[in-house]
Design a protein around this motif. Structure first.
Motif, PDB file in Angstrom:
ATOM      1  N   ASP A  91       0.824  -1.215   0.000  1.00 36.59           N
ATOM      2  CA  ASP A  91       0.000   0.000   0.000  1.00 36.59           C
ATOM      3  C   ASP A  91       0.858   1.266   0.000  1.00 36.59           C
ATOM      4  O   ASP A  91       0.384   2.337  -0.394  1.00 36.59           O
ATOM      5  CB  ASP A  91      -0.926  -0.001   1.216  1.00 36.59           C
ATOM      6  CG  ASP A  91      -2.056  -1.011   1.093  1.00 36.59           C
ATOM      7  OD1 ASP A  91      -2.360  -1.404  -0.054  1.00 36.59           O
ATOM      8  OD2 ASP A  91      -2.616  -1.419   2.124  1.00 36.59           O
ATOM      9  N   ARG A  92       2.127   1.134   0.439  1.00 35.78           N
ATOM     10  CA  ARG A  92       3.035   2.291   0.471  1.00 35.78           C
ATOM     11  C   ARG A  92       4.080   2.230  -0.640  1.00 35.78           C
ATOM     12  O   ARG A  92       5.005   3.040  -0.653  1.00 35.78           O
ATOM     13  CB  ARG A  92       3.745   2.348   1.827  1.00 35.78           C
ATOM     14  CG  ARG A  92       2.794   2.337   3.030  1.00 35.78           C
ATOM     15  CD  ARG A  92       3.519   2.771   4.284  1.00 35.78           C
ATOM     16  NE  ARG A  92       4.631   1.917   4.644  1.00 35.78           N
ATOM     17  CZ  ARG A  92       4.553   0.864   5.465  1.00 35.78           C
ATOM     18  NH1 ARG A  92       3.379   0.538   6.000  1.00 35.78           N
ATOM     19  NH2 ARG A  92       5.621   0.145   5.757  1.00 35.78           N
ATOM     20  N   ALA A 130      12.192  -4.578   4.929  1.00 40.44           N
ATOM     21  CA  ALA A 130      11.935  -3.240   4.381  1.00 40.44           C
ATOM     22  C   ALA A 130      12.017  -2.221   5.501  1.00 40.44           C
ATOM     23  O   ALA A 130      11.600  -2.494   6.640  1.00 40.44           O
ATOM     24  CB  ALA A 130      10.550  -3.176   3.728  1.00 40.44           C
ATOM     25  N   ALA A 131      12.538  -1.047   5.200  1.00 39.92           N
ATOM     26  CA  ALA A 131      12.607   0.069   6.144  1.00 39.92           C
ATOM     27  C   ALA A 131      13.256  -0.331   7.469  1.00 39.92           C
ATOM     28  O   ALA A 131      12.808   0.079   8.551  1.00 39.92           O
ATOM     29  CB  ALA A 131      11.206   0.635   6.389  1.00 39.92           C
ATOM     30  N   GLY A 132      14.300  -1.167   7.403  1.00 41.23           N
ATOM     31  CA  GLY A 132      15.015  -1.556   8.610  1.00 41.23           C
ATOM     32  C   GLY A 132      14.321  -2.592   9.465  1.00 41.23           C
ATOM     33  O   GLY A 132      14.791  -2.899  10.559  1.00 41.23           O
ATOM     34  N   ARG A 133      13.220  -3.163   8.991  1.00 44.08           N
ATOM     35  CA  ARG A 133      12.495  -4.187   9.745  1.00 44.08           C
ATOM     36  C   ARG A 133      12.400  -5.456   8.915  1.00 44.08           C
ATOM     37  O   ARG A 133      12.605  -5.445   7.695  1.00 44.08           O
ATOM     38  CB  ARG A 133      11.089  -3.702  10.111  1.00 44.08           C
ATOM     39  CG  ARG A 133      11.060  -2.482  11.016  1.00 44.08           C
ATOM     40  CD  ARG A 133       9.626  -2.138  11.386  1.00 44.08           C
ATOM     41  NE  ARG A 133       8.962  -3.258  12.063  1.00 44.08           N
ATOM     42  CZ  ARG A 133       7.653  -3.284  12.346  1.00 44.08           C
ATOM     43  NH1 ARG A 133       6.883  -2.264  11.992  1.00 44.08           N
ATOM     44  NH2 ARG A 133       7.122  -4.326  12.955  1.00 44.08           N
ATOM     45  N   LEU A 166       3.987  -3.762  -4.709  1.00 46.35           N
ATOM     46  CA  LEU A 166       2.831  -3.055  -5.245  1.00 46.35           C
ATOM     47  C   LEU A 166       1.559  -3.801  -4.873  1.00 46.35           C
ATOM     48  O   LEU A 166       1.574  -5.028  -4.697  1.00 46.35           O
ATOM     49  CB  LEU A 166       2.941  -2.949  -6.772  1.00 46.35           C
ATOM     50  CG  LEU A 166       4.222  -2.302  -7.313  1.00 46.35           C
ATOM     51  CD1 LEU A 166       4.283  -2.463  -8.821  1.00 46.35           C
ATOM     52  CD2 LEU A 166       4.284  -0.835  -6.920  1.00 46.35           C
ATOM     53  N   PRO A 167       0.421  -3.095  -4.748  1.00 47.55           N
ATOM     54  CA  PRO A 167      -0.833  -3.775  -4.412  1.00 47.55           C
ATOM     55  C   PRO A 167      -1.222  -4.801  -5.477  1.00 47.55           C
ATOM     56  O   PRO A 167      -1.028  -4.575  -6.679  1.00 47.55           O
ATOM     57  CB  PRO A 167      -1.855  -2.631  -4.346  1.00 47.55           C
ATOM     58  CG  PRO A 167      -1.034  -1.410  -4.100  1.00 47.55           C
ATOM     59  CD  PRO A 167       0.266  -1.632  -4.813  1.00 47.55           C
ATOM     60  N   ALA A 176       0.433  -9.457  -2.738  1.00 44.22           N
ATOM     61  CA  ALA A 176       1.042  -8.273  -3.337  1.00 44.22           C
ATOM     62  C   ALA A 176       1.764  -8.686  -4.607  1.00 44.22           C
ATOM     63  O   ALA A 176       1.858  -9.877  -4.950  1.00 44.22           O
ATOM     64  CB  ALA A 176       2.022  -7.615  -2.359  1.00 44.22           C
ATOM     65  N   ALA A 177       2.269  -7.685  -5.318  1.00 47.75           N
ATOM     66  CA  ALA A 177       3.128  -7.910  -6.485  1.00 47.75           C
ATOM     67  C   ALA A 177       4.486  -7.287  -6.205  1.00 47.75           C
ATOM     68  O   ALA A 177       4.581  -6.270  -5.507  1.00 47.75           O
ATOM     69  CB  ALA A 177       2.505  -7.301  -7.742  1.00 47.75           C
TER      70      ALA A 177
END
Length: 230
Positions: A91-92, A130-133, A166-167, A176-177
């Motif tokens: 979603d982001r 992603a994003a450090g997690r 991607l959604p 997701a894709a």
């Protein structure tokens, strides 16, 4: 059946099949809370049908019980899909690195910008960073990637792929894709059986190369399910 009597078409399972297919198709597009309400309504209606002392009521109750069970099952699956970290990151449009297991042969798409061939690869995601997690997952994912780097993967192959989440388009259980960025990092080799099957498919495709355009793509599809040339 008496000798000489005409055949009787038994349609008793048709309502059951229609109920299962119908609620499954609808549940894939509905929010889980609505699906759960539908399951409760079907279960209550089934209980009422079994209280009615009519010949048709038992059949109607059985259909409603199945509809309630299938509706509940698809609702739980959709809720798991929508609550997956993959769906939330998608979603982001998050940049992520995903650990994957190839589920099927890559499917060739039309050439993209610059004339480069692309493939769709059905996979199962087992971890995402992603994003450090990082998260452990077990969700269906579809990878859109460059055919030169991703087109020779075999089912069962484990790998790590970077890209943008991607959604998913909806209508199935894909969380997701992943728009892949760069080649995959392979982890080991596929199972021997999958390697043998891949060699068989590749050999048949090469042998079909002498045929005209139509049969050249159709023959591997009919024999081993390889539709990449169709």
């Amino acid at each position: 059946m008496a000798e000489g009597a005409g055949a009787v078409l038994d349609l008793r399972l048709v309502p059951v099949a229609l109920a299962a297919w119908g609620v499954t198709a609808a549940g894939l597009f509905m929010p889980p809370r609505i699906t759960f309400v539908g399951a409760a309504v079907c279960a209550a209606a089934a209980g009422g049908a079994f209280l009615v002392r009519r010949r048709w009521a038992a059949g109607a109750g059985a259909v409603l019980v199945l509809a309630a069970a299938v509706t509940l099952s698809i609702g739980l699956r959709v809720e798991a899909r929508d609550s997956s970290p993959l769906a939330q990151l998608a979603d982001r449009d998050a940049v992520a690195t995903v650990d994957l297991v190839v589920g099927d042969d890559p499917r060739v798409l039309a050439a993209g910008p610059g004339g480069r061939a692309r493939v769709l690869v059905p996979v199962t995601a087992t971890a995402v960073r992603a994003a450090g997690r990082s998260w452990r997952v077990r969700d269906d994912l579809i990878v859109l990637a460059d055919a030169a780097a991703w087109g020779r993967l075999l089912p069962g192959q484990r790998l790590t792929g970077p890209g943008v989440l991607l959604p998913a388009r909806g209508g199935d259980l894909t969380a997701a894709a992943l728009a892949a960025r760069g080649p995959p990092e392979l982890s080991g080799a596929p199972a021997p059986l999958q390697r043998a099957a891949g060699a068989l498919r590749a050999g048949l495709v090469r042998a079909s190369g002498v045929l005209p355009d139509g049969p050249r793509g159709l023959l591997p599809g009919l024999v081993v399910g390889d539709t990449t040339g169709m």
